[in-house]
Design an enzyme around this catalytic site. Structure first.
Site, PDB file in Angstrom:
ATOM      1  N   HIS A  90      48.484  45.667  64.301  1.00  0.00           N
ATOM      2  CA  HIS A  90      46.620  44.872  64.268  1.00  0.00           C
ATOM      3  C   HIS A  90      46.209  45.032  65.406  1.00  0.00           C
ATOM      4  O   HIS A  90      46.424  44.665  66.651  1.00  0.00           O
ATOM      5  CB  HIS A  90      46.787  43.410  63.670  1.00  0.00           C
ATOM      6  CG  HIS A  90      45.627  43.033  63.600  1.00  0.00           C
ATOM      7  ND1 HIS A  90      44.704  43.461  62.302  1.00  0.00           N
ATOM      8  CD2 HIS A  90      44.591  42.424  64.152  1.00  0.00           C
ATOM      9  CE1 HIS A  90      43.582  42.607  62.387  1.00  0.00           C
ATOM     10  NE2 HIS A  90      43.541  42.272  63.557  1.00  0.00           N
ATOM     11  N   SER A 191      43.208  33.897  60.438  1.00  0.00           N
ATOM     12  CA  SER A 191      42.890  34.993  59.659  1.00  0.00           C
ATOM     13  C   SER A 191      43.698  36.159  59.556  1.00  0.00           C
ATOM     14  O   SER A 191      44.051  36.759  58.386  1.00  0.00           O
ATOM     15  CB  SER A 191      41.435  35.233  59.961  1.00  0.00           C
ATOM     16  OG  SER A 191      40.853  36.196  59.152  1.00  0.00           O
TER      17      SER A 191
END
Length: 441
Positions: A90, A191
């Site tokens: 990510h 998140s």
């Protein structure tokens, strides 16, 4: 239990800082917000309290778990009998950051399985899904069965977040975007991790950017976020590490949705820009180690380079394009030819060493059509920029610096004016700074 009392506890009173919340209190807020019993205004107040008072690693882990359990999770072993470890990467976002696109097929070609749930453009930063959808008929709207089947077939799959996966994050993020609480480290951590765990990953490598074109401007802020991501992931039983990387000027020569797919092909054909390949190999090598296909990062880099040199990584990418609905032959045939008809160029206004501001470049690209000014805007596949000269190059007055492509004549003119503000010229060569700053484990 009352939401107002929990908000006050986290907010604090007078000179007293907010207190640590229990699992029951965090669950009450998250579950209540998802089922509608807690309204937007109370969740907004809670998010602001967290923004100012922060959260411990323990609280952040609880919040992540609550958000994760608010919807479905993907069990790749149960769906298709696939065996892990499943490894993903990510990035916190940047300009010209197409790293996921060459990275996934490189690592998958080594035998690592990669479930990649990606996002769309956010603010001035590009989105992996928007780039992939510039490939005609490429489908990112996969269900769980399709996601698992494509991973089984090609080693990796790229999908967007469905309505049933982490609905708490969707609702909370929409509030954060309009309440000035986006940059909270615990909220960013929860998140990101809730979605990454929901997709079925066993190990995660994070690219946490800092600098002008990053959400975290300073190395210290980026380091704090990286530590939260790594420690929270590890507390949830996931192997994890993070690289702090610089994002002051755009990565690579091309910025745009299709243009970054084109540069991905160049990377996999052994013609990628040095900075893009350096970062790709740095992240991919760590994924190879977590996936059990390399004994250390040096071994991982060597194997990743060989995957590109042999053509296996390119073949893997084209396999995935076909599996997700695209036409590999058409994609290769468009390379170097597909451009918006609305084109202009920028030239050096003086002699000097060129500097390129990543943030201003990202904002200019939004106006060209690459990104969105509001969530309902459609992105344009063929808008973007191609750098002829880059950060640190010495240029002569009148030398061509950029090719600029817009979705319309007005967009082209607006973006071009903003790009001129992103460029500067120095008498002395700017200091060459390291791209990869440090690793956090």
């Amino acid at each position: 239990m009352r939401a107002a009392d929990i908000i006050i506890k986290k907010r604090g009173t007078g000179n007293q800082k907010g207190q640590e919340l229990s699992q029951e209190e965090i669950e009450f807020l998250v579950n209540g917000y998802v089922d509608g019993s807690i309204p937007d205004y109370q969740m907004s107040a809670f998010l602001m309290a967290v923004y100012f008072s922060g959260m411990t690693f323990g609280e952040t882990g609880i919040l992540t778990g609550c958000m994760l359990r608010s919807g479905d999770t993907i069990d790749l072993e149960k769906l298709k009998g696939l065996k892990g470890p499943f490894v993903d990467k990510h990035s916190t976002g940047g300009v010209g950051d197409k790293i996921s696109l060459p990275l996934a097929p490189i690592v998958a070609s080594l035998g690592v399985k990669i479930p990649m749930m990606s996002g769309r453009g956010l603010g001035h930063t590009g989105g992996t899904l928007d780039k992939l959808e510039s490939i005609e008929d490429y489908n990112v709207n996969l269900n769980e069965e399709q996601f698992a089947s494509i991973i089984e077939k090609t080693g990796f799959a790229m999908m967007g977040q469905t309505e049933k996966i982490v609905p708490a994050d969707k609702k909370m993020y929409a509030l954060r975007d309009v309440t000035g609480t986006v940059e909270s480290v615990p909220l960013i951590t929860a998140s990101i991790l809730s979605k990454k765990v929901a997709e079925g990953s066993d190990a995660l490598v994070f690219d946490v950017k800092c600098g002008k074109g990053a959400f975290m401007k300073s190395e210290s802020d980026a380091g704090q976020l990286a530590s939260f991501l790594v420690k929270t992931a590890q507390a949830m039983g996931k192997s994890s590490c993070a690289l702090l990387t610089r994002m002051d000027s755009p990565l690579g020569f091309k910025v745009g949705n299709y243009l970054e797919i084109e540069e991905t092909l160049e990377c996999l054909q052994g013609k990628g820009p040095a900075d893009v390949m350096e970062l790709t190999y740095a992240l991919a090598s760590r994924m190879a180690v977590f996936g059990g296909m390399a004994k250390d990062t040096e071994d991982g880099i060597a194997k990743c380079k060989e995957a590109v040199k042999s053509g296996k990584a390119l073949s893997k990418f084209l396999e995935n394009v076909k599996a997700q609905g695209g036409n590999p032959d058409k994609l290769l045939g468009e390379q170097g030819k597909r451009r918006s008809k609305f084109k202009s160029e920028l030239f050096a206004k003086q002699d000097g060493f060129l500097t390129v501001d990543a943030y201003k470049t990202g904002i200019a690209c939004i106006n060209l059509g690459v990104g969105r000014n509001k969530s309902s805007d459609k992105v344009d596949a063929d808008s973007g920029i191609i750098f002829c000269r880059r950060q640190g190059d010495f240029v002569k007055k009148g030398e061509k610096l950029l090719e600029v492509y817009g979705k319309s004549p007005d967009a082209l003119e607006s973006g071009k004016q903003q790009l001129e503000a992103a460029l500067d010229f120095c008498e002395e060569k700017p200091e060459e700074k390291k791209l990869v700053l440090k690793e956090i484990k």
